[in-house]
Design a protein around this motif. Structure first.
Motif, PDB file in Angstrom:
ATOM      1  N   TYR A  14      24.361 -35.079 -17.857  1.00  0.00           N
ATOM      2  CA  TYR A  14      23.596 -36.223 -17.351  1.00  0.00           C
ATOM      3  C   TYR A  14      22.120 -35.975 -17.646  1.00  0.00           C
ATOM      4  N   TRP A  15      21.362 -37.063 -17.731  1.00  0.00           N
ATOM      5  CA  TRP A  15      19.925 -36.969 -17.984  1.00  0.00           C
ATOM      6  C   TRP A  15      19.195 -36.672 -16.677  1.00  0.00           C
ATOM      7  N   ALA A  16      18.629 -35.479 -16.539  1.00  0.00           N
ATOM      8  CA  ALA A  16      17.803 -35.139 -15.382  1.00  0.00           C
ATOM      9  C   ALA A  16      16.461 -35.863 -15.505  1.00  0.00           C
ATOM     10  N   VAL A  23      21.171 -32.147 -18.710  1.00  0.00           N
ATOM     11  CA  VAL A  23      21.765 -31.006 -18.020  1.00  0.00           C
ATOM     12  C   VAL A  23      23.273 -31.158 -18.095  1.00  0.00           C
ATOM     13  N   GLY A  24      23.967 -30.092 -18.486  1.00  0.00           N
ATOM     14  CA  GLY A  24      25.403 -30.225 -18.597  1.00  0.00           C
ATOM     15  C   GLY A  24      26.143 -28.916 -18.720  1.00  0.00           C
ATOM     16  N   VAL A 112      15.669 -31.531 -24.475  1.00  0.00           N
ATOM     17  CA  VAL A 112      16.032 -30.194 -23.988  1.00  0.00           C
ATOM     18  C   VAL A 112      17.393 -30.299 -23.305  1.00  0.00           C
ATOM     19  N   TYR A 113      18.311 -29.401 -23.671  1.00  0.00           N
ATOM     20  CA  TYR A 113      19.625 -29.344 -23.027  1.00  0.00           C
ATOM     21  C   TYR A 113      19.700 -28.060 -22.224  1.00  0.00           C
ATOM     22  N   VAL A 114      19.816 -28.193 -20.911  1.00  0.00           N
ATOM     23  CA  VAL A 114      19.949 -27.055 -20.012  1.00  0.00           C
ATOM     24  C   VAL A 114      21.410 -26.965 -19.611  1.00  0.00           C
ATOM     25  N   HIS A 115      22.006 -25.827 -19.839  1.00  0.00           N
ATOM     26  CA  HIS A 115      23.433 -25.699 -19.541  1.00  0.00           C
ATOM     27  C   HIS A 115      23.760 -24.372 -18.904  1.00  0.00           C
ATOM     28  N   GLY A 116      24.856 -24.397 -18.181  1.00  0.00           N
ATOM     29  CA  GLY A 116      25.336 -23.191 -17.542  1.00  0.00           C
ATOM     30  C   GLY A 116      26.806 -23.071 -17.716  1.00  0.00           C
TER      31      GLY A 116
END
Length: 116
Positions: A14-16, A23-24, A112-116
């Protein structure tokens, strides 16, 4: 909805910050490597920085080789940055500040793609 991600059936995210910070989930495939369609969707959406907050203890398969191959084919430059967060732990405030600072400085280069 401005936070929805058009490719959620390919990779859950989803778009933060709509159009800038996505973020995904971890983009690596379950058997090693990475689904090229998921990485292509991210690149096609303008993602140019990948911020990985997974910890080495999670032993997730690397997606870097697939990503770099796609980038070479299309002439796209990306950065993949690692800020490991323990799976059942937290960072100190300096650790989170470093992640936020990196996100802020990377947005000017593309999504920017933030992932965990």
């Amino acid at each position: 909805n401005s936070i929805s991600w058009d490719h959620d059936d390919t990779i859950h995210a989803y778009w933060a910050v709509p159009g800038s910070v996505l973020v995904g989930e971890y983009p690596g495939g379950p058997q090693g490597g990475a689904p090229a369609d998921a990485l292509s969707a991210l690149l096609d959406s303008g993602i140019r920085t990948f911020i990985d907050v997974t910890h080495p203890s999670e032993r997730l398969p690397p997606y870097g080789p697939t990503l770099l191959g796609l980038c070479e084919q299309s002439g796209i430059d990306v950065a993949v940055l690692s800020f490991p967060v323990p799976a059942e732990g937290v960072l100190d405030m300096d650790g989170y500040d470093a992640i936020v600072d990196q996100i802020r400085s990377s947005v000017g280069l593309g999504g920017v793609y933030v992932h965990g």
